[in-house]
Design a protein around this motif. Sequence first.
Motif, PDB file in Angstrom:
ATOM      1  N   PHE A 132       1.168  -1.407   0.135  1.00 57.70           N
ATOM      2  CA  PHE A 132       0.094  -0.272  -0.052  1.00 57.70           C
ATOM      3  C   PHE A 132       1.006   1.571   0.275  1.00 57.70           C
ATOM      4  CE2 PHE A 132      -1.448   2.946   3.445  1.00 57.70           C
ATOM      5  CZ  PHE A 132      -2.404   3.477   2.889  1.00 57.70           C
ATOM      6  N   LEU A 133       1.922   1.398   0.571  1.00 55.85           N
ATOM      7  CA  LEU A 133       2.725   2.631   1.252  1.00 55.85           C
ATOM      8  C   LEU A 133       4.181   2.773  -0.812  1.00 55.85           C
ATOM      9  CD1 LEU A 133       4.240   2.181   4.591  1.00 55.85           C
ATOM     10  CD2 LEU A 133       2.788   3.524   4.103  1.00 55.85           C
ATOM     11  N   ALA A 143       6.373   8.066  -5.017  1.00 50.93           N
ATOM     12  CA  ALA A 143       6.836   9.165  -5.808  1.00 50.93           C
ATOM     13  C   ALA A 143       6.351  10.170  -4.737  1.00 50.93           C
ATOM     14  CB  ALA A 143       5.735   9.569  -7.260  1.00 50.93           C
ATOM     15  N   HIS A 144       5.756   9.909  -3.849  1.00 51.32           N
ATOM     16  CA  HIS A 144       5.352  11.105  -2.476  1.00 51.32           C
ATOM     17  C   HIS A 144       6.074  10.863  -1.069  1.00 51.32           C
ATOM     18  CE1 HIS A 144       3.004  12.868  -5.875  1.00 51.32           C
ATOM     19  NE2 HIS A 144       2.610  11.672  -5.707  1.00 51.32           N
ATOM     20  N   PRO A 145       7.521  11.289  -0.664  1.00 56.68           N
ATOM     21  CA  PRO A 145       8.008  10.739  -0.361  1.00 56.68           C
ATOM     22  C   PRO A 145       7.268  10.654   1.420  1.00 56.68           C
ATOM     23  CG  PRO A 145       9.354  10.979  -1.388  1.00 56.68           C
ATOM     24  CD  PRO A 145       8.439  11.817  -1.808  1.00 56.68           C
ATOM     25  N   GLY A 146       7.148  11.912   1.526  1.00 53.86           N
ATOM     26  CA  GLY A 146       6.029  12.444   2.936  1.00 53.86           C
ATOM     27  C   GLY A 146       4.993  11.807   3.197  1.00 53.86           C
ATOM     28  N   LEU A 147       4.589  11.637   2.050  1.00 55.93           N
ATOM     29  CA  LEU A 147       2.793  11.008   2.127  1.00 55.93           C
ATOM     30  C   LEU A 147       3.116   9.741   2.743  1.00 55.93           C
ATOM     31  CD1 LEU A 147      -0.074  11.001   2.123  1.00 55.93           C
ATOM     32  CD2 LEU A 147      -0.006  10.227  -0.428  1.00 55.93           C
ATOM     33  N   VAL A 148       4.542   8.789   2.153  1.00 55.56           N
ATOM     34  CA  VAL A 148       4.404   7.528   2.832  1.00 55.56           C
ATOM     35  C   VAL A 148       4.899   7.346   4.118  1.00 55.56           C
ATOM     36  CG1 VAL A 148       6.025   5.880   2.513  1.00 55.56           C
ATOM     37  CG2 VAL A 148       5.279   6.892   0.794  1.00 55.56           C
ATOM     38  N   LEU A 149       6.122   8.183   5.016  1.00 57.60           N
ATOM     39  CA  LEU A 149       6.100   8.824   5.881  1.00 57.60           C
ATOM     40  C   LEU A 149       4.694   9.322   6.768  1.00 57.60           C
ATOM     41  CD1 LEU A 149       8.127   8.171   8.342  1.00 57.60           C
ATOM     42  CD2 LEU A 149       8.335  11.284   8.037  1.00 57.60           C
ATOM     43  N   VAL A 150       3.716   9.279   6.197  1.00 56.74           N
ATOM     44  CA  VAL A 150       2.439   9.705   6.716  1.00 56.74           C
ATOM     45  C   VAL A 150       1.635   8.549   7.458  1.00 56.74           C
ATOM     46  CG1 VAL A 150       0.827  11.516   7.043  1.00 56.74           C
ATOM     47  CG2 VAL A 150       2.585  12.477   7.218  1.00 56.74           C
ATOM     48  N   SER A 151       2.084   7.948   6.170  1.00 54.02           N
ATOM     49  CA  SER A 151       0.750   6.416   6.008  1.00 54.02           C
ATOM     50  C   SER A 151       2.084   5.505   7.237  1.00 54.02           C
ATOM     51  CB  SER A 151       0.781   6.219   4.537  1.00 54.02           C
ATOM     52  OG  SER A 151       0.076   7.413   4.011  1.00 54.02           O
ATOM     53  N   GLY A 152       2.786   5.890   6.406  1.00 58.54           N
ATOM     54  CA  GLY A 152       3.459   5.180   7.827  1.00 58.54           C
ATOM     55  C   GLY A 152       3.349   4.186   9.373  1.00 58.54           C
ATOM     56  N   LEU A 153       2.936   6.353   9.662  1.00 60.91           N
ATOM     57  CA  LEU A 153       3.135   6.523  11.404  1.00 60.91           C
ATOM     58  C   LEU A 153       1.383   6.038  11.068  1.00 60.91           C
ATOM     59  CD1 LEU A 153       4.945  10.052  11.306  1.00 60.91           C
ATOM     60  CD2 LEU A 153       5.433   8.050  12.382  1.00 60.91           C
ATOM     61  N   ILE A 194      11.669   5.200   2.925  1.00 59.48           N
ATOM     62  CA  ILE A 194      11.231   5.637   1.345  1.00 59.48           C
ATOM     63  C   ILE A 194      11.523   7.032   1.553  1.00 59.48           C
ATOM     64  CG2 ILE A 194       9.679   5.942   0.032  1.00 59.48           C
ATOM     65  CD1 ILE A 194      10.678   3.239   0.205  1.00 59.48           C
ATOM     66  N   ALA A 195      11.312   7.778   2.936  1.00 58.32           N
ATOM     67  CA  ALA A 195      11.526   9.473   3.183  1.00 58.32           C
ATOM     68  C   ALA A 195      12.482   9.804   3.101  1.00 58.32           C
ATOM     69  CB  ALA A 195      10.233   9.224   4.250  1.00 58.32           C
ATOM     70  N   LEU A 196      13.266   9.091   3.247  1.00 58.76           N
ATOM     71  CA  LEU A 196      14.950   9.370   3.449  1.00 58.76           C
ATOM     72  C   LEU A 196      15.404   9.253   2.178  1.00 58.76           C
ATOM     73  CD1 LEU A 196      16.472   8.474   6.794  1.00 58.76           C
ATOM     74  CD2 LEU A 196      14.977  10.611   5.964  1.00 58.76           C
ATOM     75  N   GLY A 197      14.689   8.468   0.703  1.00 60.16           N
ATOM     76  CA  GLY A 197      15.023   8.150  -0.648  1.00 60.16           C
ATOM     77  C   GLY A 197      15.751   6.811  -0.477  1.00 60.16           C
ATOM     78  N   VAL A 198      15.807   5.904   0.186  1.00 57.65           N
ATOM     79  CA  VAL A 198      16.430   4.487   0.687  1.00 57.65           C
ATOM     80  C   VAL A 198      15.415   3.745  -0.429  1.00 57.65           C
ATOM     81  CG1 VAL A 198      17.413   2.281   1.330  1.00 57.65           C
ATOM     82  CG2 VAL A 198      17.341   5.312   2.378  1.00 57.65           C
TER      83      VAL A 198
END
Length: 228
Positions: free
Chosen positions: A33-34, A39-49, A183-187
């Motif tokens: 899902f994440l 393409a939107h690292p910030g959204l991935v981080l918020v969704s993971g949290l 993902i948010a850090l670009g890895v």
Amino acid sequence: MELLIASGSALWLGILTSISPCPLATNIAAVSFLSKKIAHPGLVLVSGLAYTLGRVVAYAVLGWIIISSLLSVPQAAQFLQKYLVKALGPLLMITGLFLLEVITIKLPGVALSQKHHNKLVESGAPGAFLLGLIFALAFCPVSAALFFGSLIPLALNSNVGTIFPFIYGVGTGLPVLMFAIAIALGVTSMSHWFNKITKLELYTRRITGVIFILVGLYYSGIYILKLF
């Protein structure tokens, strides 16, 4: 020191749950899902949290209800105070047998249709929170044995036991949260490492199962058989 060890045990039980077969499937679904939002690292981080928070809330509330209910009844509290230590050994051994898959049972789980799953996936962080909440309640034998057979007795044996389900919940969402942070850090190759880590599940589960049985035998020897 005792509180630190108990908190570490609660976190380890959560991590072990997260990579056990049934919860692992839900966490892989969460990672998938994440990955769609990569393409939107910030959204991935918020969704993971949000996903991890959903799991934490589910376990914290369920644990608080069980612990408070048992301790609010004087007879139950006295019974637990008298017999919980004696029951700890057999409970740990039974949990160990579940981890080694010597004992296997089927439990009714929380089913989520593909239609509702897709709706949650498209609704961003609130959907991720609900996914975490629902997936946390989809108990399978191993996760049920770890939560009800190990974490709850551990919590009942402590004056601050209500925080342990919260810590356990953090542990169950930790792999997905680490993936989101990476993902948010670009890895972007984190999913490759995630798959490798999941392959270690069999070994960590078996080692933990053997340790549980040995510790259960030790506690039984002390508090039931009076051997030491």
